[in-house]
Design a protein around this motif. Structure first.
Motif, PDB file in Angstrom:
ATOM      1  N   GLU A  56      52.208  42.506  76.489  1.00  0.00           N
ATOM      2  CA  GLU A  56      52.935  41.242  75.621  1.00  0.00           C
ATOM      3  C   GLU A  56      54.445  41.015  75.912  1.00  0.00           C
ATOM      4  OE1 GLU A  56      50.763  39.433  74.090  1.00  0.00           O
ATOM      5  OE2 GLU A  56      49.281  40.622  74.951  1.00  0.00           O
TER       6      GLU A  56
ATOM      7  N   THR B 119      61.560  35.632  68.884  1.00  0.00           N
ATOM      8  CA  THR B 119      60.122  35.698  69.086  1.00  0.00           C
ATOM      9  C   THR B 119      59.851  34.854  67.864  1.00  0.00           C
ATOM     10  OG1 THR B 119      60.109  37.653  67.646  1.00  0.00           O
ATOM     11  CG2 THR B 119      59.951  38.075  69.931  1.00  0.00           C
TER      12      THR B 119
ATOM     13  N   PHE C 113      52.474  32.169  67.471  1.00  0.00           N
ATOM     14  CA  PHE C 113      51.531  31.238  67.691  1.00  0.00           C
ATOM     15  C   PHE C 113      50.764  30.681  66.416  1.00  0.00           C
ATOM     16  CE2 PHE C 113      51.453  33.339  71.954  1.00  0.00           C
ATOM     17  CZ  PHE C 113      52.112  32.204  72.716  1.00  0.00           C
TER      18      PHE C 113
ATOM     19  N   TYR D 194      55.020  35.112  71.045  1.00  0.00           N
ATOM     20  CA  TYR D 194      55.764  35.002  72.226  1.00  0.00           C
ATOM     21  C   TYR D 194      57.067  34.888  72.056  1.00  0.00           C
ATOM     22  CZ  TYR D 194      56.579  30.257  70.182  1.00  0.00           C
ATOM     23  OH  TYR D 194      56.671  28.963  69.173  1.00  0.00           O
TER      24      TYR D 194
ATOM     25  N   CYS E 219      52.750  34.818  82.193  1.00  0.00           N
ATOM     26  CA  CYS E 219      52.155  33.809  81.363  1.00  0.00           C
ATOM     27  C   CYS E 219      53.409  32.938  80.625  1.00  0.00           C
ATOM     28  CB  CYS E 219      50.971  34.082  80.518  1.00  0.00           C
ATOM     29  SG  CYS E 219      50.182  32.616  79.892  1.00  0.00           S
TER      30      CYS E 219
ATOM     31  N   TYR F 205      50.763  26.781  78.386  1.00  0.00           N
ATOM     32  CA  TYR F 205      50.993  28.025  79.333  1.00  0.00           C
ATOM     33  C   TYR F 205      50.267  27.921  80.350  1.00  0.00           C
ATOM     34  CZ  TYR F 205      53.627  30.008  75.599  1.00  0.00           C
ATOM     35  OH  TYR F 205      54.578  30.157  74.191  1.00  0.00           O
TER      36      TYR F 205
ATOM     37  N   ASN G  29      58.879  29.635  77.266  1.00  0.00           N
ATOM     38  CA  ASN G  29      58.568  30.553  76.394  1.00  0.00           C
ATOM     39  C   ASN G  29      57.351  31.277  77.073  1.00  0.00           C
ATOM     40  OD1 ASN G  29      59.834  29.246  74.081  1.00  0.00           O
ATOM     41  ND2 ASN G  29      57.871  28.294  73.931  1.00  0.00           N
ATOM     42  N   TRP G  30      57.579  32.576  76.852  1.00  0.00           N
ATOM     43  CA  TRP G  30      56.725  33.766  77.401  1.00  0.00           C
ATOM     44  C   TRP G  30      55.675  34.281  76.690  1.00  0.00           C
ATOM     45  CZ3 TRP G  30      59.859  37.988  80.832  1.00  0.00           C
ATOM     46  CH2 TRP G  30      59.135  38.479  81.481  1.00  0.00           C
ATOM     47  N   ASP G  31      54.573  34.527  77.114  1.00  0.00           N
ATOM     48  CA  ASP G  31      53.243  35.106  76.283  1.00  0.00           C
ATOM     49  C   ASP G  31      53.036  36.516  76.887  1.00  0.00           C
ATOM     50  OD1 ASP G  31      51.340  35.793  74.622  1.00  0.00           O
ATOM     51  OD2 ASP G  31      49.884  34.221  75.753  1.00  0.00           O
ATOM     52  N   TYR G  32      52.808  36.619  77.982  1.00  0.00           N
ATOM     53  CA  TYR G  32      52.593  38.111  78.803  1.00  0.00           C
ATOM     54  C   TYR G  32      53.020  38.163  80.106  1.00  0.00           C
ATOM     55  CZ  TYR G  32      48.191  35.852  80.278  1.00  0.00           C
ATOM     56  OH  TYR G  32      47.228  35.153  81.126  1.00  0.00           O
TER      57      TYR G  32
END
Length: 446
Positions: free
Chosen positions: A324, A336, A339, A345, A373, A409, A439-442
């Protein structure tokens, strides 16, 4: 201001509280939010660190605290943000929309109990089937509320070897009750211990090698971390001294103590993150941690102030899995968010920002490919992958194209060359001076 501070951090020229930092200063372990009142719990070989949360716009000496946060780690240096796990809204009987102060979570019979002070409304209790929540109010009223005063804060709960659970709390007086096995009620009268020598607030009750310990925030202000010992769970308590002495480099403190993977740690809080931006005081605190050591007789060796210590990773970090993006050792300037359907994220990513993980093990063969992602409305930015530090060897660059919006994403990849062995890992964001790049998820390496 954000870019200026980042430049100072990169060059090692930053100072806090008007004093230059040592070559390595152990800064707070969480940087994306202001956190306080650390309450670590070990479950399934993982540290679950529950904290209170100072809002970014808290002003002066007034606390603004609305919810409780959760972070996890297996190495003490890289922490995963799980966001808020409970808030004041869980307590329908409250009448104030502020006052989510220091809590603690304990596990019993497969359920997790969170003991929460609601400033001015006593101490409530929440329960969940999972340490990640959701936590719900099982009794619909305070567990403890002495309405003649406002001393019912900072609960700490410990279950003894014989199954009896105890809850201590209080400022400036120390109180205790025996909890029933259901953990949501108690038997007998509230016991008042008064004020131990140097005791102020924030007790942390535990047992180690047959001895009982009560750590606490001491002698406001500034507060150090003091401790007392006893041969029994209800005292008599003998104050032994300080785990961390009071210092003008800090104002308040609040201990949480664990043994983990063969080492002992004390968690506390300070204003060192705030001091990166200003000398002006606001109640915007940050959780810190340091290794601590016991003497043969069970007494505790005094720990230097957090900035004068260094946390070492207990084990190396595995990058060959989905990680993550909100897992980090350092991410100052980033934020952070949650969602709508769950999960966290990383956001507020500006040109020049960095996200660091420590002691990442790429193995002898090394990584060949990296996937991130991300969501980006404008694109035209990149994620540089550096080893050891932000200006260290560049082993890959992800070119981020527009995904259409900051909510849409897509996975984006790049080749990786030169990432072998164990290194600190730094992601550096580039975007031609722009803000809110992505924005960054994983992410994951292969």
């Amino acid at each position: 201001m954000k870019q200026h501070i980042k430049l100072l951090l990169l060059t090692g020229a930053i100072c806090a509280g008007g004093a230059n930092l040592p070559s390595y200063a152990q800064m707070p372990i969480i940087q994306t939010k202001y956190t306080a009142d650390p309450a670590p719990m070990i479950h399934n070989d993982t540290i679950f660190l529950y904290t209170s949360h100072d809002e970014d716009d808290a002003q002066g000496y007034e606390f603004k605290m609305l919810d409780w946060q959760l972070y996890t780690s297996t190495d003490m240096v890289n922490w995963t943000d799980h966001g808020p796990v409970a808030s004041l809204k869980e307590f329908a009987w409250r009448s104030r929309d502020n006052g989510a102060w220091a809590q603690q979570v304990v596990e019993r019979n497969g359920k997790f109990y969170m003991y929460c002070p609601l400033h001015g409304h006593g101490i409530g209790v929440l329960v969940s089937d999972s340490p990640y929540g959701p936590f719900k109010d099982p009794i619909g009223k305070p567990l403890v509320w002495q309405q003649e005063h406002w001393e019912d804060i900072d609960p700490t709960v410990f279950i003894d070897d014989d199954g009896q659970a105890y809850m201590y709390w209080g400022n400036p007086n120390l109180y205790c009750v025996k909890l029933n096995e259901d953990m949501i009620s108690y038997s007998g009268e509230i016991m008042k211990f008064g004020q131990l020598k140097t005791y102020q607030e924030g007790p942390w009750f535990y047992k180690r090698n047959g001895k009982y310990y009560l750590a606490f925030a001491s002698t406001c202000c500034p507060e150090g971390i003091g401790y007392a010992m006893s041969d029994g769970p209800l005292g008599p308590w003998e104050v032994k001294g300080y785990i961390m002495a009071p210092t003008n480099r800090d104002r308040g403190n609040h201990p949480g103590i664990i043994d983990y993977k063969g080492k002992s740690y004390v968690f506390g809080q300070n204003y060192d993150l705030l001091r990166l931006e200003m000398k002006e005081h606001h109640e915007r605190r940050s959780v810190a941690a340091a290794e601590m050591h016991y003497n043969v007789d069970g007494t505790i060796q005094e720990v230097p102030y957090f900035l004068d210590t260094k946390l070492e990773p207990i084990e190396n970090f595995n990058p060959y899995r989905r990680v993550e993006a909100e897992t980090m050792a350092w991410g100052y300037g980033l934020k952070t968010n949650k969602f709508e359907k769950g999960g966290i994220y990383v956001t507020s990513v500006d040109d020049g920002d960095t996200l660091k993980l420590r002691s990442v093990d790429f193995g002898k063969k090394g990584a060949k490919r990296f996937t991130a992602c991300v969501a980006s409305a404008k694109g035209n930015c990149s994620i540089e992958i550096h080893l050891d530090h932000a200006n260290g060897p560049l082993v890959g660059t992800v070119q981020v194209a527009s995904t259409g919006s900051m909510e849409q994403y897509k996975e984006m990849e790049c080749k990786v060359k030169g990432a072998k062995g164990v290194h600190d890992l730094v992601f550096r964001f580039k975007g031609n001076g722009q803000k809110d790049l992505l924005n960054w998820d994983y992410w994951k390496f292969e």
